[in-house]
Design a protein around this motif. Sequence first.
Motif, PDB file in Angstrom:
ATOM      1  N   TYR A  37      -0.425  -5.015   4.269  1.00 32.25           N
ATOM      2  CA  TYR A  37      -1.621  -4.649   3.520  1.00 32.25           C
ATOM      3  C   TYR A  37      -1.237  -3.804   2.315  1.00 32.25           C
ATOM      4  N   ILE A  38      -1.748  -4.182   1.147  1.00 31.63           N
ATOM      5  CA  ILE A  38      -1.533  -3.416  -0.080  1.00 31.63           C
ATOM      6  C   ILE A  38      -2.837  -2.710  -0.396  1.00 31.63           C
ATOM      7  N   ASN A  39      -2.830  -1.415  -0.228  1.00 30.34           N
ATOM      8  CA  ASN A  39      -3.988  -0.557  -0.428  1.00 30.34           C
ATOM      9  C   ASN A  39      -4.304  -0.442  -1.920  1.00 30.34           C
ATOM     10  N   GLU A  40      -5.581  -0.304  -2.271  1.00 26.81           N
ATOM     11  CA  GLU A  40      -5.982  -0.200  -3.676  1.00 26.81           C
ATOM     12  C   GLU A  40      -5.361   1.014  -4.379  1.00 26.81           C
ATOM     13  N   ASN A  41      -4.996   2.050  -3.624  1.00 24.74           N
ATOM     14  CA  ASN A  41      -4.374   3.247  -4.199  1.00 24.74           C
ATOM     15  C   ASN A  41      -2.850   3.227  -4.069  1.00 24.74           C
ATOM     16  N   GLN A  42      -2.273   2.063  -3.970  1.00 22.95           N
ATOM     17  CA  GLN A  42      -0.839   1.887  -3.774  1.00 22.95           C
ATOM     18  C   GLN A  42      -0.043   2.392  -4.990  1.00 22.95           C
ATOM     19  N   THR A  48      -4.603   1.468 -10.280  1.00 25.07           N
ATOM     20  CA  THR A  48      -5.308   1.203  -9.031  1.00 25.07           C
ATOM     21  C   THR A  48      -5.867  -0.212  -9.059  1.00 25.07           C
ATOM     22  N   ASN A  52      -8.289  -4.223  -2.088  1.00 28.27           N
ATOM     23  CA  ASN A  52      -7.070  -4.192  -1.287  1.00 28.27           C
ATOM     24  C   ASN A  52      -6.605  -5.635  -1.094  1.00 28.27           C
ATOM     25  N   SER A  54      -3.813  -8.447   1.051  1.00 26.80           N
ATOM     26  CA  SER A  54      -2.998  -8.607   2.258  1.00 26.80           C
ATOM     27  C   SER A  54      -2.197  -9.898   2.157  1.00 26.80           C
ATOM     28  N   LYS A  89     -12.248  -5.006   0.937  1.00 26.37           N
ATOM     29  CA  LYS A  89     -12.709  -3.723   0.415  1.00 26.37           C
ATOM     30  C   LYS A  89     -13.275  -2.915   1.568  1.00 26.37           C
ATOM     31  N   GLU A  90     -12.813  -1.695   1.726  1.00 20.66           N
ATOM     32  CA  GLU A  90     -13.289  -0.831   2.808  1.00 20.66           C
ATOM     33  C   GLU A  90     -14.639  -0.227   2.437  1.00 20.66           C
ATOM     34  N   ARG A 102     -13.857  -9.174   4.185  1.00 20.91           N
ATOM     35  CA  ARG A 102     -12.677  -9.771   3.569  1.00 20.91           C
ATOM     36  C   ARG A 102     -12.837 -11.272   3.446  1.00 20.91           C
TER      37      ARG A 102
END
Length: 172
Positions: A37-42, A48, A52, A54, A89-90, A102
């Motif tokens: 998983y690649i988080n939006e704040n990576q 940014t 997100n 995956s 998106k969380e 998702r």
Amino acid sequence: PESTEPSENENFNFLDSFRQENSNLDDTFFSLGITYYINENQTLFERTLPLNLSLGFRYGSSDFDSKALDFLNKDFYGKFYSLELGAYKEIDTASSFYMIPRIKLNIIREKNMYDSTTDNSNTNSFSHTSNFFELALPFILRESSVGTPFVEPSIANKYGSTHIGFRFGLLF
């Protein structure tokens, strides 16, 4: 008058589209996979991300069963691998869970075997690739001492028909 046409129980079409061609086919499968998983704040990219992302890989095996296969006394099974690309998106809630809607693209490569004997050199098989999108709405419960439990209903148009799915598990 007696019909000379074979009944549904006497026919099974071993084709790439066997799921659509053969009614009442049971597909039992087991798979294992891993997803990154690649988080939006990576920190991988300079800015940014709006969503997100995956990337996943899954390997599994299937066993197919139907009255026609029983009547013909045929084994029909397969192996597959899948590449999964997703965006999500969380969404935080005021409850004891959060949601992560998702969409995921699955690219599946299957090899299905039938008429197998104990000698693998005498096995009839065919391979094919199928692609489908899946929409899911996982509910992630707040973390507990054993991990973070989740439940995930999903819907996809898979192999020419609508599939309703349900997953559950723990996130570590």
